[in-house]
Design an enzyme around this catalytic site. Structure first.
Site, PDB file in Angstrom:
ATOM      1  N   PHE A  19       0.838  -1.205   0.000  1.00 52.46           N
ATOM      2  CA  PHE A  19       0.000   0.000   0.000  1.00 52.46           C
ATOM      3  C   PHE A  19       0.870   1.251   0.000  1.00 52.46           C
ATOM      4  CE2 PHE A  19      -4.148  -1.663   2.152  1.00 52.46           C
ATOM      5  CZ  PHE A  19      -4.300  -2.563   1.128  1.00 52.46           C
ATOM      6  N   HIS A  20       1.495   1.549  -1.116  1.00 50.41           N
ATOM      7  CA  HIS A  20       2.166   2.842  -1.239  1.00 50.41           C
ATOM      8  C   HIS A  20       1.123   3.855  -1.710  1.00 50.41           C
ATOM      9  CE1 HIS A  20       2.461   2.406  -5.647  1.00 50.41           C
ATOM     10  NE2 HIS A  20       2.695   1.136  -5.394  1.00 50.41           N
ATOM     11  N   ALA A  21       1.537   5.037  -2.058  1.00 53.16           N
ATOM     12  CA  ALA A  21       0.595   6.134  -2.323  1.00 53.16           C
ATOM     13  C   ALA A  21      -0.440   5.806  -3.409  1.00 53.16           C
ATOM     14  CB  ALA A  21       1.362   7.396  -2.695  1.00 53.16           C
TER      15      ALA A  21
END
Length: 88
Positions: free
Chosen positions: A14-16
């Site tokens: 879950f990066h940006a």
């Protein structure tokens, strides 16, 4: 309230960008939606809250929803996560 476990399959977790897509998908529903990783819980409609979970590839998370459209909300978010957010 319903919940479903899912394994995060995209390489970076879950990066940006995935978190943004998850928030946009969650915002379409009236239900209260949470994402749980271990002992931490985040609101699915808050990108900052999601990023605090530090979800990585192969982490198991639980999506919970409570409200009038809870089934569709959980199904939609599980499908999005299983699609690897369109990555790869």
């Amino acid at each position: 309230m319903i919940s479903e476990k899912v394994i995060v399959k995209n390489k970076i977790g879950f990066h940006a960008r995935p978190a943004s897509l998850l928030v946009k998908a969650a915002d379409k529903f009236k239900s209260n939606i949470n994402i749980i990783k271990g002992d931490k819980t985040a609101k699915a409609k808050s990108m900052i809250s999601l990023l605090t979970l530090r979800v990585k590839m192969n982490d198991e998370i639980v999506i919970t929803a409570e409200g009038c459209d809870e089934n569709e909300a959980v199904y939609t978010l599980v499908e999005l996560i299983n699609s690897k957010f369109g990555e790869e």
